[in-house]
Design a protein around this motif. Structure first.
Motif, short mmCIF file in Angstrom:
data_model
loop_
_atom_site.label_atom_id
_atom_site.label_comp_id
_atom_site.label_asym_id
_atom_site.label_seq_id
_atom_site.Cartn_x
_atom_site.Cartn_y
_atom_site.Cartn_z
N VAL A 1 0.81 -1.22 0.00
CA VAL A 1 0.00 0.00 0.00
C VAL A 1 0.85 1.27 0.00
N GLN B 1 0.06 3.85 -2.83
CA GLN B 1 -0.63 5.06 -2.42
C GLN B 1 0.19 6.31 -2.76
N ALA C 1 -5.47 2.45 -0.56
CA ALA C 1 -4.65 3.36 -1.36
C ALA C 1 -5.52 4.43 -2.00
N TRP C 2 -6.68 4.04 -2.50
CA TRP C 2 -7.60 5.01 -3.12
C TRP C 2 -8.12 6.02 -2.12
N CYS D 1 -4.95 8.45 -0.74
CA CYS D 1 -3.98 9.14 -1.59
C CYS D 1 -4.29 10.63 -1.75
N THR E 1 3.05 7.57 6.19
CA THR E 1 2.19 6.58 5.53
C THR E 1 2.53 5.17 6.01
#
Length: 313
Positions: free
Chosen positions: A101, A105, A186-187, A190, A242
């Motif tokens: 990820v 991301q 990730a969506w 981001c 992250t």
């Protein structure tokens, strides 16, 4: 005589100025601590105190329903971790999530930042659209995606069926569930990194790109030798934050899969929650928390070393 009087007056004025400065300094310090006190109290109650209690309970057999019967058992909880198959599986799942990820991301975030950094009509709408998932609750996002990924009647499977692709199990498959959560995470995250990358892109000196154009550099060369080095401090910050956030994964698997199927999506924090609050074994959960905290500190130090900037001579 006049010179002596001027010196005396000057010394007197300097002394009064220093006294006033000290007075203002003291007042500023008191005011600063006054504003900091509520935050310090909350930090002590919800950060420092839990750490101390976790360190204390990690060496005991503390059971939540029998708080007065806890006994010191030394390193037994830590030895138990070495043979706990579900804990080892949760660590592997968490590590897999982080490995996939974080680069996904950040790559998505940088790509979106490059897109919305262009001076084109309607770019403000796309900037808002890309950022909007980052402000939504993870619980809400998880529920929405769970509905859309339903293996029989979900929107995603209906779209796949319309283009001739067989319906996929997604969250109900041990081989697909974690990768599905990785993509959704990730969506959803981001957009936040995109805004930080965008701020960094705005601060890059445009003359660097103009000089590169004169030298005949193409778009990829400008990205590789100008954009990436200029974003290095921001990239280091985002990789660290992250990575830490990824290791703290808990909401998505709890809501979407419950840690299944076959423990394929259970994570460290979810396992700690299960043992600490459902099984009420505070001692063992505290021991896992201590080890996990130390692990995160080590990971953060390693990342900082990898991104260490060269000292300017």
């Amino acid at each position: 005589m006049k010179k002596l009087i001027k010196r005396i007056v000057k010394v007197r004025n300097t002394t009064e100025h220093l006294k006033q400065s000290e007075h203002y300094k003291t007042r500023d310090i008191v005011s600063a601590y006054g504003f900091l006190t509520p935050a310090l109290i909350l930090a002590i109650l919800f950060i420092v105190l839990p750490i101390i209690l976790a360190f204390t309970y990690g060496f005991t057999d503390y059971y939540l329903l029998k708080p007065n019967d806890k006994e010191y058992i030394g390193l037994e909880n830590f030895k138990r971790m070495l043979t706990d198959e579900v804990l080892i599986q949760s660590f592997k799942n968490t590590l897999k999530f982080v490995v996939f990820v974080v680069p996904l991301q950040l790559s998505m975030a940088l790509g979106l930042a490059l897109i919305v950094n262009k001076k084109i009509r309607g770019v403000g709408f796309f900037r808002t659209a890309y950022f909007s998932p980052a402000v939504l609750s993870l619980v809400v996002i998880s529920i929405l995606w769970t509905v859309m990924l339903n293996p029989t009647s979900g929107l995603i499977n209906e779209l796949l069926a319309n283009v001739g692709i067989s319906k996929q199990p997604f969250l109900s498959s041990a081989s697909q569930a974690m990768y599905t959560i990785i993509g959704i995470s990730a969506w959803s995250g981001c957009g936040y990194q995109m805004m930080i990358f965008l701020a960094g892109l705005k601060n890059i000196d445009g003359s660097l790109y103009e000089a590169a154009d004169i030298d005949g550099a193409n778009a990829f060369q400008k990205f590789l030798f100008i954009t990436i080095p200029s974003l290095k401090p921001i990239l280091m910050f985002l990789v660290i934050t992250t990575t830490i956030q990824a290791f703290k994964l808990i909401v998505q698997p709890m809501v979407m899969t419950g840690g299944g199927p076959d423990y394929s999506t259970i994570t460290i924090l979810q396992y700690i929650y299960e043992y600490g609050f459902r099984h009420r074994n505070i001692g063992y959960a505290s021991a896992i928390t201590l080890v996990f905290t130390i692990f995160l500190v080590v990971i953060s130090i390693i990342i900082k070393k990898l991104f260490r900037e060269e000292k300017v001579a």
